[in-house]
Design a protein around this motif. Structure first.
Motif, PDB file in Angstrom:
ATOM      1  N   GLU A 137       6.925   5.208  -0.612  1.00  0.00           N
ATOM      2  CA  GLU A 137       7.477   5.919   0.541  1.00  0.00           C
ATOM      3  C   GLU A 137       8.983   5.702   0.591  1.00  0.00           C
ATOM      4  O   GLU A 137       9.475   4.606   0.338  1.00  0.00           O
ATOM      5  CB  GLU A 137       6.839   5.415   1.843  1.00  0.00           C
ATOM      6  CG  GLU A 137       5.378   5.822   2.032  1.00  0.00           C
ATOM      7  CD  GLU A 137       5.194   7.275   2.440  1.00  0.00           C
ATOM      8  OE1 GLU A 137       6.175   8.056   2.430  1.00  0.00           O
ATOM      9  OE2 GLU A 137       4.045   7.641   2.775  1.00  0.00           O
ATOM     10  N   LEU A 168       2.899   5.477  -4.521  1.00  0.00           N
ATOM     11  CA  LEU A 168       3.299   6.117  -3.269  1.00  0.00           C
ATOM     12  C   LEU A 168       4.803   6.014  -3.033  1.00  0.00           C
ATOM     13  O   LEU A 168       5.472   7.007  -2.761  1.00  0.00           O
ATOM     14  CB  LEU A 168       2.508   5.488  -2.112  1.00  0.00           C
ATOM     15  CG  LEU A 168       2.282   6.380  -0.899  1.00  0.00           C
ATOM     16  CD1 LEU A 168       1.792   7.759  -1.309  1.00  0.00           C
ATOM     17  CD2 LEU A 168       1.230   5.723   0.008  1.00  0.00           C
ATOM     18  N   THR A 195       0.829  -1.217   0.000  1.00  0.00           N
ATOM     19  CA  THR A 195       0.000   0.000   0.000  1.00  0.00           C
ATOM     20  C   THR A 195       0.862   1.265   0.000  1.00  0.00           C
ATOM     21  O   THR A 195       0.555   2.221  -0.709  1.00  0.00           O
ATOM     22  CB  THR A 195      -0.863   0.085   1.277  1.00  0.00           C
ATOM     23  OG1 THR A 195      -1.092  -1.209   1.740  1.00  0.00           O
ATOM     24  CG2 THR A 195      -2.126   0.840   1.020  1.00  0.00           C
ATOM     25  N   CYS A 196       1.911   1.287   0.827  1.00  0.00           N
ATOM     26  CA  CYS A 196       2.734   2.499   0.950  1.00  0.00           C
ATOM     27  C   CYS A 196       3.979   2.444   0.073  1.00  0.00           C
ATOM     28  O   CYS A 196       4.700   3.420  -0.047  1.00  0.00           O
ATOM     29  CB  CYS A 196       3.176   2.705   2.391  1.00  0.00           C
ATOM     30  SG  CYS A 196       1.826   2.880   3.540  1.00  0.00           S
ATOM     31  N   HIS A 197       4.244   1.300  -0.493  1.00  0.00           N
ATOM     32  CA  HIS A 197       5.489   1.153  -1.263  1.00  0.00           C
ATOM     33  C   HIS A 197       5.202   0.629  -2.668  1.00  0.00           C
ATOM     34  O   HIS A 197       5.885  -0.268  -3.148  1.00  0.00           O
ATOM     35  CB  HIS A 197       6.452   0.202  -0.537  1.00  0.00           C
ATOM     36  CG  HIS A 197       7.002   0.744   0.754  1.00  0.00           C
ATOM     37  ND1 HIS A 197       7.980   1.711   0.794  1.00  0.00           N
ATOM     38  CD2 HIS A 197       6.710   0.470   2.043  1.00  0.00           C
ATOM     39  CE1 HIS A 197       8.273   1.991   2.066  1.00  0.00           C
ATOM     40  NE2 HIS A 197       7.516   1.260   2.842  1.00  0.00           N
ATOM     41  N   LYS A 202      -5.990  -1.222   0.389  1.00  0.00           N
ATOM     42  CA  LYS A 202      -5.819   0.182   0.751  1.00  0.00           C
ATOM     43  C   LYS A 202      -6.392   0.451   2.128  1.00  0.00           C
ATOM     44  O   LYS A 202      -5.906   1.292   2.858  1.00  0.00           O
ATOM     45  CB  LYS A 202      -6.568   1.080  -0.235  1.00  0.00           C
ATOM     46  CG  LYS A 202      -6.017   1.078  -1.643  1.00  0.00           C
ATOM     47  CD  LYS A 202      -6.859   2.033  -2.486  1.00  0.00           C
ATOM     48  CE  LYS A 202      -6.333   2.214  -3.874  1.00  0.00           C
ATOM     49  NZ  LYS A 202      -7.239   3.037  -4.686  1.00  0.00           N
TER      50      LYS A 202
END
Ligand code: HEC
Length: 447
Positions: free
Chosen positions: A58, A56, A50-52, A276
């Motif tokens: 991160e 995104l 989700t964040c990588h 998500k």
């Protein structure tokens, strides 16, 4: 060195090699090779992507393919084979500083998951999928389902239906398949490798992708995406230990809402397959999910006798409708701030989607109302005995009719709202088009 000494040394070396080989052999046996594709990838997919992902990323770090996850954003290695303690991918899981520990902003992973990643790196961090560029989501194990019978020995109740994007064909739930029929009732195609029973069929707003929710009651549930043109399975997005009753694309097609048997609703990225968000609050199986046209809110109906509205951006429940006394079977927005829900309690209710307050009881029957469909100008609610059409404001009944002795289990309007197709418990489809005589056929291959 005498020749004797040399032979002696060589023998020692040989002996050592034997000892090492022996130990290595034993270690592999005691500690079976960990598959990246079936064990590590699903874990990273759920917890990290989700964040990588590409969007995104991160800290500039992507974890959505094997090729990406072995390198950090600056190009330095994230994984050093056989050296978990030197691998950033492992270090971040056990970081003492909570702000640097991954997954960010949650509890640490359970020990079993941390050990899985440690051991996989220790064993050499090998890749065992088809391509290192593959998205991790596409590595999820894809169970092969049995072939459906060519001709069915008996009728089965219809539980899902959708118009083909051409609007001239219907996709219908079959047994271990989706059957595709033209509006004259001729079988034109079959999409196989599908769960036993299908509870939802949805078509992507712009791509030729078919989303299905399926399962075997009490045993297993699944969400799959197929290619509509070729019938090939594209991906498996979610699995559960009970049937999954509904899954729907957001209006832009980027997100999929999945109605889970545990009472949660999952929002899944339709491109990467990563989760998500989870929408929590129902205490029993979610039966139906329905997007607001703005793609920001979602309505959910549950066996817990309530329907809810969620804000998908923060995951919070905005409103709960508590006006039903039995399982809520279906729900939909009818305009910006109003929703309709139907229930086993025999009623169809119109309520305010901002505060959950009842506005109007649209219908009250002695038998359950199972399904509802929305067209630009009408709302259809159907159940045991009859179908009723209402104006879109839910205030005025336009028409009521009984198409079959069997219960109407599922209905759909085409995109113009001119064609209405209803499926029954006995496998029959009734297609109504303007004032023409309805067309009826059995959507059961061979019958
Ligand atoms: C909620 C979002 C989120 C999730 C989920 C998440 N990360 Fe992160 N990750 C971040 C952020 C933000 C940073 C940057 C942190 C910092 O700079 O201190 C980061 C940094 C990292 C880094 C350091 C990259 C570098 O170049 O130093 C690694 C490695 C990493 N994450 C791995 C993971 C793994 C493995 C998981 C899953 C177990 C995971 N992340 C889950 C948000 C997340």
């Amino acid at each position: 060195m005498s020749s004797n000494q040399a032979v002696y040394r060589r023998q020692w070396r040989l002996l050592w090699i034997f000892v090492l080989l022996f130990c290595a052999g034993r270690q592999v046996k005691a500690d079976d090779a960990i598959s990246f594709a079936t064990r590590v990838a699903p874990l990273l997919q759920q917890q990290c992507v989700t964040c990588h992902d590409a969007e995104l990323a991160e800290a500039g770090y992507r974890l959505d393919t094997y090729k990406h996850l072995v390198r950090l954003g600056d190009g330095s290695p994230a994984v050093i084979a056989e050296k978990p303690d030197k691998s950033k991918l492992f270090q971040v899981l056990i970081h003492e500083d909570e702000n640097s520990r991954m997954p960010s902003e949650s509890d640490p992973l359970p020990d079993t998951s941390i050990n899985l990643i440690r051991n996989w790196i220790q064993q050499g961090a090998a890749f065992d999928g088809a391509s290192e560029d593959q998205l991790l989501s596409s590595l999820l194990p894809k169970t092969e389902h049995p072939q459906p019978p060519k001709n069915y020995p008996a009728a089965i109740p219809l539980s899902a239906i959708a118009f083909h994007p051409s609007q001239s064909q219907l996709l219908v739930s079959g047994y271990h398949e989706i059957t595709i029929w033209n509006l004259k009732g001729e079988l034109v195609n079959r999409i196989t490798n599908q769960g036993e029973r299908t509870y939802a069929i949805d078509i992507h707003p712009t791509l030729p992708h078919v989303l299905t929710a399926s399962g075997t009651p009490g045993v297993t549930g699944e969400v799959r995406i197929f290619n509509l043109s070729t019938g090939a399975l594209a991906s498996v997005l979610a699995t559960a230990d009970e049937v999954i009753m509904d899954a729907r694309y957001s209006p832009d097609g980027n997100t999929i809402a999945v109605a889970m048997p545990d009472g949660s609703t999952r929002l899944i990225d339709s491109k990467t397959g990563s989760e998500k968000r989870q929408l929590l609050g129902h205490s029993d199986q979610v039966c139906s999910v329905s997007w607001h046209a703005d793609g920001k809110r979602l309505a959910t109906a549950s066996r817990d006798h309530t329907a809810k509205i969620f804000d998908c951006q923060n995951g919070l429940s905005v409103a709960t409708f508590t006006g039903h006394t039995k399982s809520v079977n279906d729900v939909a927005f009818v305009n910006h701030d109003q929703a309709v829900s139907v229930s086993d309690d025999g009623t169809a209710q119109l309520w305010n989607a901002d505060n959950g307050k009842r506005m109007r009881e649209m219908a009250r029957n002695k038998t359950p109302i199972l399904t509802l469909s929305i067209a630009p100008e009408k709302i259809a609610v159907s159940g045991a005995l009859e179908t009723q059409w209402f104006k879109r404001d839910g205030r005025q009944s336009i028409k009521r009719f009984t198409d079959s002795d069997a219960w109407t289990t599922i209905t759909v309007f085409d995109s113009s709202g001119e064609i209405f197709a209803a499926g029954t418990q006995s496998g029959e489809i009734v297609v109504r088009q303007k004032e023409q005589e309805p067309i009826r056929f059995n959507a059961i291959p061979g019958r």
